[in-house]
Design a protein around this motif. Structure first.
Motif, PDB file in Angstrom:
ATOM      1  N   HIS A  30      -2.352  -3.502  -7.994  1.00  0.00           N
ATOM      2  CA  HIS A  30      -3.728  -3.579  -7.521  1.00  0.00           C
ATOM      3  C   HIS A  30      -3.968  -2.635  -6.336  1.00  0.00           C
ATOM      4  O   HIS A  30      -5.042  -2.048  -6.222  1.00  0.00           O
ATOM      5  CB  HIS A  30      -4.068  -5.019  -7.151  1.00  0.00           C
ATOM      6  CG  HIS A  30      -4.299  -5.886  -8.356  1.00  0.00           C
ATOM      7  ND1 HIS A  30      -5.528  -6.022  -8.941  1.00  0.00           N
ATOM      8  CD2 HIS A  30      -3.435  -6.622  -9.104  1.00  0.00           C
ATOM      9  CE1 HIS A  30      -5.427  -6.823  -9.997  1.00  0.00           C
ATOM     10  NE2 HIS A  30      -4.164  -7.196 -10.117  1.00  0.00           N
ATOM     11  N   ALA A  31      -2.981  -2.487  -5.484  1.00  0.00           N
ATOM     12  CA  ALA A  31      -3.135  -1.551  -4.363  1.00  0.00           C
ATOM     13  C   ALA A  31      -3.334  -0.133  -4.889  1.00  0.00           C
ATOM     14  O   ALA A  31      -4.173   0.624  -4.382  1.00  0.00           O
ATOM     15  CB  ALA A  31      -1.919  -1.621  -3.448  1.00  0.00           C
ATOM     16  N   ARG A  32      -2.587   0.230  -5.922  1.00  0.00           N
ATOM     17  CA  ARG A  32      -2.720   1.576  -6.487  1.00  0.00           C
ATOM     18  C   ARG A  32      -4.099   1.753  -7.127  1.00  0.00           C
ATOM     19  O   ARG A  32      -4.735   2.805  -6.972  1.00  0.00           O
ATOM     20  CB  ARG A  32      -1.621   1.822  -7.513  1.00  0.00           C
ATOM     21  CG  ARG A  32      -1.649   3.237  -8.074  1.00  0.00           C
ATOM     22  CD  ARG A  32      -0.438   3.525  -8.935  1.00  0.00           C
ATOM     23  NE  ARG A  32      -0.527   4.855  -9.528  1.00  0.00           N
ATOM     24  CZ  ARG A  32       0.342   5.351 -10.408  1.00  0.00           C
ATOM     25  NH1 ARG A  32       1.371   4.628 -10.776  1.00  0.00           N
ATOM     26  NH2 ARG A  32       0.182   6.560 -10.906  1.00  0.00           N
ATOM     27  N   ASN A  61      -2.402 -14.857 -14.423  1.00  0.00           N
ATOM     28  CA  ASN A  61      -1.666 -14.704 -13.168  1.00  0.00           C
ATOM     29  C   ASN A  61      -2.519 -14.064 -12.085  1.00  0.00           C
ATOM     30  O   ASN A  61      -3.516 -13.391 -12.367  1.00  0.00           O
ATOM     31  CB  ASN A  61      -0.425 -13.824 -13.385  1.00  0.00           C
ATOM     32  CG  ASN A  61       0.486 -14.353 -14.455  1.00  0.00           C
ATOM     33  OD1 ASN A  61       0.826 -15.539 -14.460  1.00  0.00           O
ATOM     34  ND2 ASN A  61       0.895 -13.491 -15.382  1.00  0.00           N
ATOM     35  N   ASN A  62      -2.093 -14.254 -10.849  1.00  0.00           N
ATOM     36  CA  ASN A  62      -2.594 -13.471  -9.724  1.00  0.00           C
ATOM     37  C   ASN A  62      -1.756 -12.193  -9.724  1.00  0.00           C
ATOM     38  O   ASN A  62      -0.572 -12.221  -9.406  1.00  0.00           O
ATOM     39  CB  ASN A  62      -2.428 -14.252  -8.419  1.00  0.00           C
ATOM     40  CG  ASN A  62      -2.907 -13.485  -7.211  1.00  0.00           C
ATOM     41  OD1 ASN A  62      -2.103 -13.056  -6.390  1.00  0.00           O
ATOM     42  ND2 ASN A  62      -4.196 -13.305  -7.085  1.00  0.00           N
ATOM     43  N   GLY A  63      -2.363 -11.074 -10.115  1.00  0.00           N
ATOM     44  CA  GLY A  63      -1.641  -9.873 -10.514  1.00  0.00           C
ATOM     45  C   GLY A  63      -0.729  -9.254  -9.470  1.00  0.00           C
ATOM     46  O   GLY A  63      -0.750  -9.608  -8.292  1.00  0.00           O
ATOM     47  N   VAL A  83       0.832  -1.202   0.000  1.00  0.00           N
ATOM     48  CA  VAL A  83       0.000   0.000   0.000  1.00  0.00           C
ATOM     49  C   VAL A  83       0.869   1.256   0.000  1.00  0.00           C
ATOM     50  O   VAL A  83       0.635   2.198  -0.765  1.00  0.00           O
ATOM     51  CB  VAL A  83      -0.987  -0.010   1.184  1.00  0.00           C
ATOM     52  CG1 VAL A  83      -1.729   1.322   1.287  1.00  0.00           C
ATOM     53  CG2 VAL A  83      -1.983  -1.161   1.037  1.00  0.00           C
ATOM     54  N   ALA A  84       1.906   1.267   0.834  1.00  0.00           N
ATOM     55  CA  ALA A  84       2.819   2.417   0.854  1.00  0.00           C
ATOM     56  C   ALA A  84       3.562   2.551  -0.468  1.00  0.00           C
ATOM     57  O   ALA A  84       3.752   3.663  -0.984  1.00  0.00           O
ATOM     58  CB  ALA A  84       3.807   2.278   2.009  1.00  0.00           C
ATOM     59  N   SER A  85       3.971   1.426  -1.066  1.00  0.00           N
ATOM     60  CA  SER A  85       4.681   1.458  -2.342  1.00  0.00           C
ATOM     61  C   SER A  85       3.793   1.978  -3.462  1.00  0.00           C
ATOM     62  O   SER A  85       4.286   2.524  -4.456  1.00  0.00           O
ATOM     63  CB  SER A  85       5.200   0.065  -2.699  1.00  0.00           C
ATOM     64  OG  SER A  85       6.158  -0.376  -1.762  1.00  0.00           O
ATOM     65  N   VAL A 134     -11.840  -3.792 -13.169  1.00  0.00           N
ATOM     66  CA  VAL A 134     -11.598  -4.688 -14.296  1.00  0.00           C
ATOM     67  C   VAL A 134     -10.137  -5.121 -14.308  1.00  0.00           C
ATOM     68  O   VAL A 134      -9.238  -4.282 -14.289  1.00  0.00           O
ATOM     69  CB  VAL A 134     -11.961  -4.004 -15.630  1.00  0.00           C
ATOM     70  CG1 VAL A 134     -11.816  -4.993 -16.788  1.00  0.00           C
ATOM     71  CG2 VAL A 134     -13.379  -3.442 -15.584  1.00  0.00           C
ATOM     72  N   ASN A 135      -9.926  -6.433 -14.418  1.00  0.00           N
ATOM     73  CA  ASN A 135      -8.577  -6.993 -14.408  1.00  0.00           C
ATOM     74  C   ASN A 135      -8.239  -7.715 -15.708  1.00  0.00           C
ATOM     75  O   ASN A 135      -7.566  -8.751 -15.701  1.00  0.00           O
ATOM     76  CB  ASN A 135      -8.413  -7.944 -13.220  1.00  0.00           C
ATOM     77  CG  ASN A 135      -8.493  -7.247 -11.876  1.00  0.00           C
ATOM     78  OD1 ASN A 135      -8.715  -7.885 -10.862  1.00  0.00           O
ATOM     79  ND2 ASN A 135      -8.349  -5.928 -11.849  1.00  0.00           N
TER      80      ASN A 135
END
Length: 279
Positions: A85-87, A78-80, A16-18, A168-169
């Motif tokens: 995803h956090a961004r 893949n599991n992204g 999350v910080a990244s 959407v992924n």
């Protein structure tokens, strides 16, 4: 605290910080979801761009890194990447009690994160066109009860339920009308806007009014194609726009009107503009 719990807690704060975010709700959601419950048994295939490299063991602690784990490597699924995803999740900020449509749910890991963000009074409708992955997601998400519904179906053509967030992924060459129509006023759509070759961008659209949409291109991305949301002409128009214009110039989306001099990219029934949205 167990070592695995400590790994997951650090991982949640790190990603999350990244991603440049500081939302403690987002940290808590990532911390609450055991990634090992969604990626199958180890050792796990880690995506390295040119292929996959297996982890050195089946120790779940190895999953708490900013890496892509293969769910169906033979299909390139893949599991992204967690920081990406956090961004994206920070950009659309699903709130408690909201309804979210998740398109391209895979085996349900990020669906689970969404379920924690919307809480017991919210709802997540997950679409996954690959039937085997949808079955895995349904099993993995059984703990959420009626809060989460998984459908082995495309979400590109048919009408979607009214919702606050669409996440959407999979990459689309254009924003399907069904997605835009489903957004409530104030609703947010985020999806990879990608040409057929090369990288595209992650686009966030916010519905400000019945016919008014703000748009922001957040970053360059590459995703597997979203079946049913690909069009050759739209891909060519997008590729040309990405080559000649800045992502930072995108400000609004227009529907069913002729593009003016502010056009950034255009397709049938829609166009992106460098002008601020009209309220």
């Amino acid at each position: 605290m167990s070592t695995l719990t400590a790994h997951r807690r650090f991982y949640a704060r790190f990603i999350v910080a990244s991603a440049g975010a500081s939302d403690e709700r987002l940290v808590a959601a990532f911390e609450a979801v055991p990634r090992e419950d969604y990626v199958g048994p180890g050792p796990w295939p880690v995506f390295i761009g040119s292929g996959y490299l297996p982890t050195i063991s089946d120790d779940p602690g190895l999953l708490y890194q900013d890496v892509l784990i293969g769910l169906a490597p033979e299909r390139g699924i893949n599991n992204g990447q967690p920081t990406l995803h956090a961004r994206c999740l920070a950009a659309v900020a699903p709130a408690a009690g909201e309804t979210v449509v998740h398109i391209g749910a895979g085996s349900g890991y990020y669906t689970a994160v969404l379920a924690h963000l919307v809480g017991p009074d919210g709802r997540v409708l997950a679409y996954e066109i690959e039937a085997d992955l949808a079955a895995r997601a349904r099993q993995n998400l059984a703990w959420a009860g009626e809060r989460v519904e998984v459908m082995a179906a495309s979400a590109s053509a048919g009408p979607l339920p009214a919702c606050d967030v669409i996440y959407v992924n999979a990459g689309a060459t254009h924003p399907p009308a069904a997605w835009l129509d489903a957004l409530k006023i104030g609703g947010r759509l985020i999806f990879p806007l990608t040409p057929d070759t090369g990288m595209g961008c992650m686009l966030r659209i916010t519905r400000l009014g019945e016919r008014s949409y703000a748009a922001t291109a957040l970053m360059r991305v590459a995703f597997i194609p979203c079946i049913g949301a690909r069009d050759l002409a739209a891909s060519q128009s997008l590729a040309a726009a990405l080559e000649r214009q800045s992502l930072g110039a995108v400000r609004s989306l227009h529907r069913d009107s002729s593009p003016d001099a502010s056009v950034w990219c255009a397709g049938p029934g829609w166009w992106l503009s460098t002008a601020e949205p009209q309220h």
